[in-house]
Design a protein around this motif. Sequence first.
Motif, PDB file in Angstrom:
ATOM      1  N   VAL A 135       1.084  -1.235  -0.076  1.00 35.51           N
ATOM      2  CA  VAL A 135       0.075  -0.173   0.383  1.00 35.51           C
ATOM      3  C   VAL A 135       0.947   1.263   0.028  1.00 35.51           C
ATOM      4  CG1 VAL A 135      -1.585   0.958   1.468  1.00 35.51           C
ATOM      5  CG2 VAL A 135      -1.866  -1.281   0.466  1.00 35.51           C
ATOM      6  N   LYS A 136       0.749   2.282  -0.254  1.00 34.73           N
ATOM      7  CA  LYS A 136       1.038   4.030  -1.195  1.00 34.73           C
ATOM      8  C   LYS A 136       0.551   4.465  -0.586  1.00 34.73           C
ATOM      9  CE  LYS A 136       4.818   0.924  -2.328  1.00 34.73           C
ATOM     10  NZ  LYS A 136       5.477   0.806  -1.196  1.00 34.73           N
ATOM     11  N   GLN A 137      -0.596   4.775  -1.008  1.00 33.27           N
ATOM     12  CA  GLN A 137      -1.985   5.719  -0.631  1.00 33.27           C
ATOM     13  C   GLN A 137      -2.640   4.973   0.084  1.00 33.27           C
ATOM     14  OE1 GLN A 137      -2.944   8.979  -3.245  1.00 33.27           O
ATOM     15  NE2 GLN A 137      -4.567   6.813  -3.625  1.00 33.27           N
ATOM     16  N   LEU A 138      -3.281   5.587   1.098  1.00 26.55           N
ATOM     17  CA  LEU A 138      -4.953   5.631   2.185  1.00 26.55           C
ATOM     18  C   LEU A 138      -5.591   6.853   1.848  1.00 26.55           C
ATOM     19  CD1 LEU A 138      -5.350   4.087   4.922  1.00 26.55           C
ATOM     20  CD2 LEU A 138      -4.345   6.235   5.893  1.00 26.55           C
ATOM     21  N   VAL A 139      -6.703   5.824   1.818  1.00 24.94           N
ATOM     22  CA  VAL A 139      -8.134   6.697   1.085  1.00 24.94           C
ATOM     23  C   VAL A 139      -8.347   7.000   2.367  1.00 24.94           C
ATOM     24  CG1 VAL A 139      -8.960   6.956  -0.697  1.00 24.94           C
ATOM     25  CG2 VAL A 139      -7.739   5.602  -1.158  1.00 24.94           C
ATOM     26  N   VAL A 140      -9.021   8.230   2.464  1.00 26.35           N
ATOM     27  CA  VAL A 140      -9.742   8.754   3.903  1.00 26.35           C
ATOM     28  C   VAL A 140     -10.914   8.752   3.449  1.00 26.35           C
ATOM     29  CG1 VAL A 140      -9.867  10.384   5.923  1.00 26.35           C
ATOM     30  CG2 VAL A 140      -7.244   9.010   5.005  1.00 26.35           C
ATOM     31  N   VAL A 141     -11.709   8.259   4.562  1.00 25.62           N
ATOM     32  CA  VAL A 141     -12.737   8.197   3.535  1.00 25.62           C
ATOM     33  C   VAL A 141     -14.036   8.996   5.336  1.00 25.62           C
ATOM     34  CG1 VAL A 141     -15.549   7.368   3.084  1.00 25.62           C
ATOM     35  CG2 VAL A 141     -13.265   6.422   2.327  1.00 25.62           C
ATOM     36  N   THR A 142     -14.437  10.072   5.600  1.00 26.26           N
ATOM     37  CA  THR A 142     -15.563  10.172   6.072  1.00 26.26           C
ATOM     38  C   THR A 142     -16.185  11.405   6.273  1.00 26.26           C
ATOM     39  OG1 THR A 142     -15.238  11.310   8.770  1.00 26.26           O
ATOM     40  CG2 THR A 142     -13.137  11.689   6.833  1.00 26.26           C
ATOM     41  N   ARG A 150     -13.463  16.856  12.251  1.00 27.74           N
ATOM     42  CA  ARG A 150     -12.798  16.124  13.253  1.00 27.74           C
ATOM     43  C   ARG A 150     -11.669  14.931  13.417  1.00 27.74           C
ATOM     44  NH1 ARG A 150     -17.568  17.884  16.378  1.00 27.74           N
ATOM     45  NH2 ARG A 150     -18.045  14.878  16.814  1.00 27.74           N
ATOM     46  N   HIS A 151     -12.793  14.199  12.293  1.00 29.04           N
ATOM     47  CA  HIS A 151     -12.000  12.954  12.055  1.00 29.04           C
ATOM     48  C   HIS A 151     -10.665  13.461  10.977  1.00 29.04           C
ATOM     49  CE1 HIS A 151     -15.705  10.661  12.389  1.00 29.04           C
ATOM     50  NE2 HIS A 151     -15.317  10.401  13.660  1.00 29.04           N
ATOM     51  N   ARG A 152     -11.282  14.081  10.333  1.00 24.67           N
ATOM     52  CA  ARG A 152      -9.924  14.663   9.146  1.00 24.67           C
ATOM     53  C   ARG A 152      -9.027  15.405   9.723  1.00 24.67           C
ATOM     54  NH1 ARG A 152     -14.788  16.146   5.846  1.00 24.67           N
ATOM     55  NH2 ARG A 152     -14.536  17.947   7.246  1.00 24.67           N
ATOM     56  N   GLU A 153      -9.326  16.069  11.132  1.00 22.58           N
ATOM     57  CA  GLU A 153      -8.574  17.017  11.247  1.00 22.58           C
ATOM     58  C   GLU A 153      -7.177  16.059  12.547  1.00 22.58           C
ATOM     59  OE1 GLU A 153     -10.850  19.500  14.023  1.00 22.58           O
ATOM     60  OE2 GLU A 153     -11.309  20.597  13.253  1.00 22.58           O
ATOM     61  N   ALA A 154      -7.406  14.678  13.070  1.00 22.18           N
ATOM     62  CA  ALA A 154      -6.608  14.331  13.349  1.00 22.18           C
ATOM     63  C   ALA A 154      -6.427  13.045  12.392  1.00 22.18           C
ATOM     64  CB  ALA A 154      -8.154  12.897  14.160  1.00 22.18           C
ATOM     65  N   VAL A 155      -6.622  12.522  11.236  1.00 22.50           N
ATOM     66  CA  VAL A 155      -6.017  12.725  10.216  1.00 22.50           C
ATOM     67  C   VAL A 155      -4.081  13.449  10.327  1.00 22.50           C
ATOM     68  CG1 VAL A 155      -5.359  11.454   8.320  1.00 22.50           C
ATOM     69  CG2 VAL A 155      -7.681  11.085   9.832  1.00 22.50           C
ATOM     70  N   MET A 156      -5.034  14.366   9.865  1.00 25.00           N
ATOM     71  CA  MET A 156      -3.885  15.733   9.689  1.00 25.00           C
ATOM     72  C   MET A 156      -2.736  16.017  10.726  1.00 25.00           C
ATOM     73  SD  MET A 156      -4.741  17.131   6.309  1.00 25.00           S
ATOM     74  CE  MET A 156      -3.688  18.393   5.927  1.00 25.00           C
ATOM     75  N   PHE A 169      -8.239  12.283   0.329  1.00 26.01           N
ATOM     76  CA  PHE A 169      -9.298  12.466   1.465  1.00 26.01           C
ATOM     77  C   PHE A 169     -10.726  12.821   0.505  1.00 26.01           C
ATOM     78  CE2 PHE A 169      -6.212  14.277   3.665  1.00 26.01           C
ATOM     79  CZ  PHE A 169      -6.061  13.806   4.795  1.00 26.01           C
ATOM     80  N   ILE A 170     -11.582  11.781   0.703  1.00 26.63           N
ATOM     81  CA  ILE A 170     -12.669  11.772   0.137  1.00 26.63           C
ATOM     82  C   ILE A 170     -14.450  11.953   1.279  1.00 26.63           C
ATOM     83  CG2 ILE A 170     -14.875  10.233  -0.909  1.00 26.63           C
ATOM     84  CD1 ILE A 170     -12.478   8.191  -1.565  1.00 26.63           C
ATOM     85  N   GLY A 171     -15.069  13.175   0.696  1.00 28.87           N
ATOM     86  CA  GLY A 171     -15.487  13.855   1.801  1.00 28.87           C
ATOM     87  C   GLY A 171     -16.579  13.664   1.141  1.00 28.87           C
ATOM     88  N   ILE A 191      -7.873   1.937   2.726  1.00 23.80           N
ATOM     89  CA  ILE A 191      -9.278   2.495   2.990  1.00 23.80           C
ATOM     90  C   ILE A 191      -8.944   2.699   4.292  1.00 23.80           C
ATOM     91  CG2 ILE A 191     -11.555   2.859   3.175  1.00 23.80           C
ATOM     92  CD1 ILE A 191     -12.009   2.060   0.629  1.00 23.80           C
ATOM     93  N   LEU A 192      -9.070   3.578   4.439  1.00 26.13           N
ATOM     94  CA  LEU A 192      -8.995   4.267   6.548  1.00 26.13           C
ATOM     95  C   LEU A 192     -10.442   4.864   6.011  1.00 26.13           C
ATOM     96  CD1 LEU A 192      -7.914   4.767   9.262  1.00 26.13           C
ATOM     97  CD2 LEU A 192      -7.063   6.743   8.946  1.00 26.13           C
ATOM     98  N   TYR A 193     -11.099   3.999   6.908  1.00 22.60           N
ATOM     99  CA  TYR A 193     -13.244   4.911   6.690  1.00 22.60           C
ATOM    100  C   TYR A 193     -12.956   5.191   8.440  1.00 22.60           C
ATOM    101  CZ  TYR A 193     -17.541   4.085   7.005  1.00 22.60           C
ATOM    102  OH  TYR A 193     -19.079   4.304   7.431  1.00 22.60           O
ATOM    103  N   PHE A 194     -14.139   6.225   8.857  1.00 15.94           N
ATOM    104  CA  PHE A 194     -14.368   6.582   9.434  1.00 15.94           C
ATOM    105  C   PHE A 194     -15.739   6.291  10.111  1.00 15.94           C
ATOM    106  CE2 PHE A 194     -10.743   8.908   9.515  1.00 15.94           C
ATOM    107  CZ  PHE A 194     -10.004   8.843  11.289  1.00 15.94           C
TER     108      PHE A 194
END
Length: 276
Positions: A135-142, A150-156, A169-171, A191-194
């Motif tokens: 895995v080279k890219q993490l796709v953040v779904v929230t 708040r989830h995005r801020e935690a990932v940032m 980031f996908i939202g 995928i990192l899912y919240f």
Amino acid sequence: VLWIGSYHRGYQWTDDMEREFREELATRGLQPDISFEYLDAIRFPGPAFQGQIQEVLRTKYQHSNFDLVIAGDQEAWDFVRNNRGVFGGSTPLLFCGIDRLPANGAVLPTNATGVIRDYDVAETIAQIPKLLPMVKQLVVVTDQTDAGQRHREAVMAARQQFPGLAFRFIGRISMSDLQRDVAKLDESNAILYFTFNRDRENRIFSDSQSMNLISAASHVPILGVGEFFVGKGLLGGKVTSGASQGQAAGVLASRILAGEAAGSLPVVRKSPNQYM
């Protein structure tokens, strides 16, 4: 006892939190009369509705006398903290499931304590090189709710620890577009899912519905920080749970109801999370 929840009954996180709270009190021989109210912040967000429902609660409880007022999750805590006078200036306050302290830069009110919900985002991401080295890219779904922000801020805050990993980031997207998007991901992605409870078209999805739809469309591993998704499409992660938050809050509540001052009890700052 008055419990004000941020979301709604039937939302699994909320249900788990309340159930374990009551069970923890019962194990200690306590069965207080608990009134439950909900801000319904996922299904009806925004200042217009929230202003109305909060005004109803202010009117309903302005002459009440509670032994303890509990705020479940961040929106309820912000409401209780900002309307302390409605519940009596000296009434003990207890929070659980909140993401930040102090909230909005404010100091902790007097005669208050509670349980912080920390997302162990960095610990979860750190498992990727060990378990998923391709895995080279993490796709953040929230989603675009306040909780999603708040989830995005935690990932940032965590991403700088992983310079070899790209983040996307996908939202702000419809559920159908989200499904098409994740279906195109190859093995170099995870995928990192919240949560995804409300999409761009303002359609509401339960946690189970959104996870089922996303996991059915995806061909790549899905990691997360919510215990109730494990085994339902989520591979795993270092997860938090409503149950553990409610249990920890129940321990504090039992001491307050036994006569200890809420302000004398230390805030539980380390969220009781675990790897799954």
